[in-house]
Design a protein around this motif. Structure first.
Motif, short mmCIF file in Angstrom:
data_model
loop_
_atom_site.label_atom_id
_atom_site.label_comp_id
_atom_site.label_asym_id
_atom_site.label_seq_id
_atom_site.Cartn_x
_atom_site.Cartn_y
_atom_site.Cartn_z
N VAL A 1 0.85 -1.20 0.00
CA VAL A 1 0.00 0.00 0.00
C VAL A 1 0.89 1.25 0.00
O VAL A 1 0.60 2.24 -0.68
CB VAL A 1 -0.99 -0.02 1.19
CG1 VAL A 1 -1.74 1.30 1.31
CG2 VAL A 1 -1.98 -1.18 1.04
N GLY A 2 1.99 1.20 0.73
CA GLY A 2 2.94 2.32 0.74
C GLY A 2 3.46 2.60 -0.67
O GLY A 2 3.51 3.75 -1.12
N ALA A 3 3.79 1.54 -1.41
CA ALA A 3 4.32 1.70 -2.76
C ALA A 3 3.23 2.26 -3.68
O ALA A 3 3.50 3.08 -4.56
CB ALA A 3 4.84 0.36 -3.29
N MET A 4 1.98 1.85 -3.45
CA MET A 4 0.88 2.36 -4.27
C MET A 4 0.69 3.86 -4.03
O MET A 4 0.52 4.64 -4.97
CB MET A 4 -0.39 1.58 -3.91
CG MET A 4 -1.62 1.96 -4.68
SD MET A 4 -2.88 0.67 -4.52
CE MET A 4 -4.27 1.61 -4.03
N LEU A 5 0.77 4.26 -2.76
CA LEU A 5 0.65 5.69 -2.43
C LEU A 5 1.78 6.48 -3.09
O LEU A 5 1.56 7.56 -3.65
CB LEU A 5 0.70 5.87 -0.92
CG LEU A 5 -0.59 5.59 -0.16
CD1 LEU A 5 -0.32 5.42 1.33
CD2 LEU A 5 -1.61 6.71 -0.38
N ALA A 6 2.98 5.92 -3.02
CA ALA A 6 4.15 6.62 -3.55
C ALA A 6 4.05 6.74 -5.07
O ALA A 6 4.43 7.77 -5.65
CB ALA A 6 5.41 5.86 -3.16
N GLN A 7 3.48 5.73 -5.71
CA GLN A 7 3.35 5.74 -7.18
C GLN A 7 2.36 6.81 -7.62
O GLN A 7 2.46 7.37 -8.70
CB GLN A 7 2.89 4.34 -7.60
CG GLN A 7 2.59 4.16 -9.06
CD GLN A 7 1.81 2.87 -9.31
OE1 GLN A 7 2.15 1.82 -8.75
NE2 GLN A 7 0.78 2.94 -10.13
N GLY A 8 1.38 7.09 -6.78
CA GLY A 8 0.40 8.16 -7.08
C GLY A 8 -0.86 7.63 -7.71
O GLY A 8 -0.87 6.54 -8.28
N SER A 9 -1.92 8.44 -7.63
CA SER A 9 -3.22 7.99 -8.12
C SER A 9 -3.43 8.46 -9.56
O SER A 9 -2.86 9.48 -9.94
CB SER A 9 -4.31 8.53 -7.21
OG SER A 9 -4.92 9.67 -7.75
N PRO A 10 -4.23 7.76 -10.38
CA PRO A 10 -4.93 6.53 -10.02
C PRO A 10 -3.99 5.32 -10.09
O PRO A 10 -2.99 5.34 -10.79
CB PRO A 10 -6.02 6.42 -11.10
CG PRO A 10 -5.42 7.09 -12.30
CD PRO A 10 -4.54 8.18 -11.77
N ALA A 11 -4.36 4.29 -9.34
CA ALA A 11 -3.57 3.07 -9.37
C ALA A 11 -4.52 1.88 -9.37
O ALA A 11 -5.65 1.97 -8.87
CB ALA A 11 -2.65 3.02 -8.15
#
Ligand code: HEM
Length: 410
Positions: free
Chosen positions: A137-147
């Motif tokens: 989830v941390g990596a998803m947040l860091a990658q930015g939205s949308p994901a």
């Protein structure tokens, strides 16, 4: 005036015309219309599907299903070599696989697996699962939205958890995912799916040979040791590993993604859960009850003698399916069964089946769904779908239902 002539004699398959069950593509949370109708109008009905031969009984009521699935007069072993009418051109579960055995073989296999899949062992894995979810989830947040949730979290998480539990090297997980996609689809020919089944079996035979001299602290090594002392045959060893890995990769991904979709499309229920995170275990149960996890039905059973189910006598030799999805919507057990209601506190759902063949992965699935949902709710207070609900694409031609991708924003 004509009189309504009623007879109380039980029904049988004699002269009955089976309902054709096309098992059509269903999107999102849509419930199979035939199941919905039969549950209310003909809870033990003869059906015929696209593949296989003849017809089979389909049982849809909660109580009848509990009876059928705990009655030893219905055999799984007798389904081997019987081309029972089915939604897939090939039987997904292998002959000799745990799903198609009866006692004493079934009891022996369950005993071998009980250690690994029990609640205690799964609870011990929870800490690692929490760390994995936090990282993903941390990596998803860091990658930015949308994901895409399936790519970022619900796909990789079960892969890493089952890899650990079973002792499959991380580098091999991609190959297993590709084989899973073919085997668990109803859109491939018998030849294609047999070729892939041979490949995956070959993979586990090689891994078993390696584990004889290099055992690890994992389930597959335990099974290889049991093979060495003849508690398990070689085909049983392979089919158990295949069954576990396929289920583990597919079911958690689909189930957990659909849980997130359901919550995001029921904002009032989501708000209740956010306001009281203690509701989460109850919410998971209601999600398991409400979500139609699969298309069609699982493996049939064969009656070994005449058995009465509801108003029907199922004759010795006839095939019977049960629909756990229908049981979970039985209006005699659940008030307003088609409503998603987090505070529902009624009978246990039957999403993981019932009786001797009750799902082995239930505790593992519940644990991972709980960990993923808890992490998402905590770290993403503004979580929502990044597209309109109707734009989410759902899998086609697969046995288990779930979104192809789940685009999220926050
Ligand atoms: C949401 C996720 C899942 C659902 C809804 C589900 C559902 C079911 C159902 C309905 C059955 C059959 C019950 C019967 O035959 O009467 C079953 C059996 C089984 N499941 Fe699951 N399952 C899930 C996840 C898993 C996972 C993650 C694993 C493995 C790690 C797994 C392994 C198995 C096995 C090995 C059996 C056969 C047990 C036996 O025949 O004794 N399942 N599951």
């Amino acid at each position: 005036m004509t009189e309504d002539v009623r007879t109380d004699a039980p029904r049988t398959s004699d002269g009955a015309t089976p309902h054709f069950w096309p098992v059509e593509h269903l999107d999102a949370l849509e419930f199979d219309p035939l199941l919905h109708r039969l549950l209310r109008e003909e809870p033990v009905a003869l059906v015929r599907m696209r593949f296989g031969e003849g017809s089979a009984w389909l049982v849809t009521r909660y109580q009848d299903i509990k009876e059928v699935t705990s009655d030893p007069r219905f055999s799984r072993a007798l389904t081997v070599d019987r081309p029972v009418t089915s939604m897939t051109p090939h039987v997904v579960a292998p002959a000799g696989g745990i799903g198609r055995t009866d006692p004493p073989d079934h009891t022996r296999l369950r005993r071998l697996l009980a250690q690994t899949f029990n609640r205690k062992r799964v609870a011990a894995l929870k800490v690692e699962a929490e760390a994995i979810a936090e990282e993903l989830v941390g990596a998803m947040l860091a990658q930015g939205s949308p994901a895409d949730l399936t790519e970022c979290v619900t796909g990789p998480m079960p892969e890493r958890v089952i890899g650990k539990l079973l002792g499959v090297p991380e580098d091999d997980l991609g190959r297993l995912q590709a084989w899973r996609a073919v085997i668990l689809s109803s859109d491939h020919s018998l030849e294609e799916s047999n070729a892939v089944k041979a490949e995956i079996a070959g993979y586990f035979r090689e891994l078993a040979a390696h584990r004889v001299d290099h055992p690890g602290d994992d389930l597959f090594s335990e099974l290889v040791a049991a093979r060495a002392t003849d508690e398990l045959s070689a085909p049983e060893l392979i089919s158990l590993a295949v069954m576990i890995v396929l289920n583990a990769l597919d079911q958690v991904r689909n189930q957990c993604s659909t849980m997130v979709y359901t919550l995001l499309t029921h904002p009032d229920e989501l708000a209740r859960l956010r306001a009281d995170p203690e509701l989460l275990p109850m919410a998971i149960e209601e999600l398991l009850r409400f979500i139609p996890q699969r298309n069609g039905v699982g493996l049939p059973r064969i009656a070994t003698e005449d058995v009465c189910v509801g108003d029907v006598v199922i004759r010795a030799g006839e095939a019977v399916y049960v629909s756990y999805l229908a049981a979970n919507r039985d209006p005699e057990v659940f008030t307003e069964p088609d409503r998603f209601d987090l505070s529902r506190d009624e009978s246990p759902n039957l999403a993981f089946g019932h009786g001797a063949h009750y799902c082995l992965g239930a505790a593992l699935t519940r644990m991972q769904c709980e960990v993923i949902l808890a992490t998402l709710l905590r770290r993403m207070p503004g979580l929502r779908l990044a597209v309109a609900p109707e734009q989410v694409r759902w899998r086609r031609g697969s046995i288990n239902r779930g979104p192809e991708t789940l685009p999220l924003t926050w």
